[in-house]
Design a protein around this motif. Structure first.
Motif, PDB file in Angstrom:
ATOM      1  N   PHE A  24       0.900  -1.147   0.000  1.00  0.00           N
ATOM      2  CA  PHE A  24       0.000   0.000   0.000  1.00  0.00           C
ATOM      3  C   PHE A  24       0.936   1.193   0.000  1.00  0.00           C
ATOM      4  N   CYS A  25       1.272   1.640  -1.189  1.00  0.00           N
ATOM      5  CA  CYS A  25       2.348   2.604  -1.333  1.00  0.00           C
ATOM      6  C   CYS A  25       1.866   3.873  -2.019  1.00  0.00           C
ATOM      7  N   MET A  26       2.370   4.999  -1.542  1.00  0.00           N
ATOM      8  CA  MET A  26       2.065   6.282  -2.153  1.00  0.00           C
ATOM      9  C   MET A  26       3.360   7.041  -2.454  1.00  0.00           C
ATOM     10  N   ASN A  27       4.481   6.318  -2.531  1.00  0.00           N
ATOM     11  CA  ASN A  27       5.759   6.961  -2.789  1.00  0.00           C
ATOM     12  C   ASN A  27       5.873   7.434  -4.233  1.00  0.00           C
ATOM     13  N   CYS A  28       5.576   6.570  -5.167  1.00  0.00           N
ATOM     14  CA  CYS A  28       5.664   6.913  -6.591  1.00  0.00           C
ATOM     15  C   CYS A  28       4.289   7.323  -7.120  1.00  0.00           C
ATOM     16  N   THR A  29       4.290   8.234  -8.054  1.00  0.00           N
ATOM     17  CA  THR A  29       3.026   8.516  -8.730  1.00  0.00           C
ATOM     18  C   THR A  29       2.730   7.324  -9.634  1.00  0.00           C
ATOM     19  N   PRO A  30       1.471   6.944  -9.767  1.00  0.00           N
ATOM     20  CA  PRO A  30       1.139   5.765 -10.575  1.00  0.00           C
ATOM     21  C   PRO A  30       1.709   5.801 -11.995  1.00  0.00           C
ATOM     22  N   SER A  31       1.768   6.965 -12.598  1.00  0.00           N
ATOM     23  CA  SER A  31       2.287   7.043 -13.967  1.00  0.00           C
ATOM     24  C   SER A  31       3.790   6.794 -14.042  1.00  0.00           C
ATOM     25  N   GLU A  32       4.475   6.900 -12.900  1.00  0.00           N
ATOM     26  CA  GLU A  32       5.928   6.712 -12.861  1.00  0.00           C
ATOM     27  C   GLU A  32       6.366   5.478 -12.081  1.00  0.00           C
ATOM     28  N   LEU A  36       4.492  -0.940 -11.255  1.00  0.00           N
ATOM     29  CA  LEU A  36       3.287  -1.003 -12.073  1.00  0.00           C
ATOM     30  C   LEU A  36       3.642  -1.289 -13.524  1.00  0.00           C
ATOM     31  N   LYS A  37       4.722  -0.698 -13.986  1.00  0.00           N
ATOM     32  CA  LYS A  37       5.172  -0.906 -15.370  1.00  0.00           C
ATOM     33  C   LYS A  37       5.783  -2.293 -15.562  1.00  0.00           C
ATOM     34  N   GLU A  38       6.411  -2.837 -14.533  1.00  0.00           N
ATOM     35  CA  GLU A  38       7.162  -4.090 -14.636  1.00  0.00           C
ATOM     36  C   GLU A  38       6.309  -5.341 -14.511  1.00  0.00           C
ATOM     37  N   CYS A  58      -1.472 -11.825  -8.743  1.00  0.00           N
ATOM     38  CA  CYS A  58      -0.036 -11.928  -8.450  1.00  0.00           C
ATOM     39  C   CYS A  58       0.425 -13.384  -8.432  1.00  0.00           C
ATOM     40  N   ASP A  59       1.471 -13.689  -9.211  1.00  0.00           N
ATOM     41  CA  ASP A  59       2.039 -15.037  -9.207  1.00  0.00           C
ATOM     42  C   ASP A  59       3.364 -15.089  -8.444  1.00  0.00           C
ATOM     43  N   LYS A  60       3.667 -14.004  -7.720  1.00  0.00           N
ATOM     44  CA  LYS A  60       4.856 -13.893  -6.868  1.00  0.00           C
ATOM     45  C   LYS A  60       6.166 -14.039  -7.640  1.00  0.00           C
ATOM     46  N   CYS A  61       6.200 -13.482  -8.846  1.00  0.00           N
ATOM     47  CA  CYS A  61       7.413 -13.551  -9.660  1.00  0.00           C
ATOM     48  C   CYS A  61       8.517 -12.647  -9.125  1.00  0.00           C
ATOM     49  N   ARG A  62       8.169 -11.671  -8.302  1.00  0.00           N
ATOM     50  CA  ARG A  62       9.100 -10.761  -7.636  1.00  0.00           C
ATOM     51  C   ARG A  62       9.741  -9.711  -8.554  1.00  0.00           C
ATOM     52  N   CYS A  68      11.430  -1.873  -7.258  1.00  0.00           N
ATOM     53  CA  CYS A  68      10.918  -0.888  -6.298  1.00  0.00           C
ATOM     54  C   CYS A  68      12.068  -0.037  -5.753  1.00  0.00           C
ATOM     55  N   PRO A  69      12.002   1.292  -5.931  1.00  0.00           N
ATOM     56  CA  PRO A  69      13.092   2.145  -5.493  1.00  0.00           C
ATOM     57  C   PRO A  69      13.228   2.302  -3.981  1.00  0.00           C
TER      58      PRO A  69
END
Length: 75
Positions: A24-32, A36-38, A58-62, A68-69
């Motif tokens: 539950f993260c609000m660090n990155c904007t969704p567009s960046e 989410l992209k990966e 989620c298949d837990k591919c990691r 994640c920065p």
């Protein structure tokens, strides 16, 4: 595994392997957000401005963990 091997909590560690991915993260904007992209399964979703993991997709591919920065994703 979520354990950081810090040795602070020893046997009472609360950061053990988990079966359910958590985020539950609000660090990155969704567009960046790299997670989410990966994600190859579109399991990373935006909910009310926060980035979350859809456990059913989620298949837990990691792959999200690796990009994640801030190390916020635990699988």
């Amino acid at each position: 595994m979520n354990c950081l091997n810090c040795k602070t909590c020893e046997s009472d560690c609360q950061l053990r392997e988990v079966d359910t991915p958590s985020l539950f993260c609000m660090n990155c904007t969704p567009s960046e957000a790299p997670c989410l992209k990966e994600c190859p399964n579109d399991a990373i979703e935006v909910l009310g401005g926060a980035i979350t993991i859809n456990e059913e997709k989620c298949d837990k591919c990691r792959q999200c963990v690796d990009v994640c920065p801030i190390g916020a994703i635990h699988i």
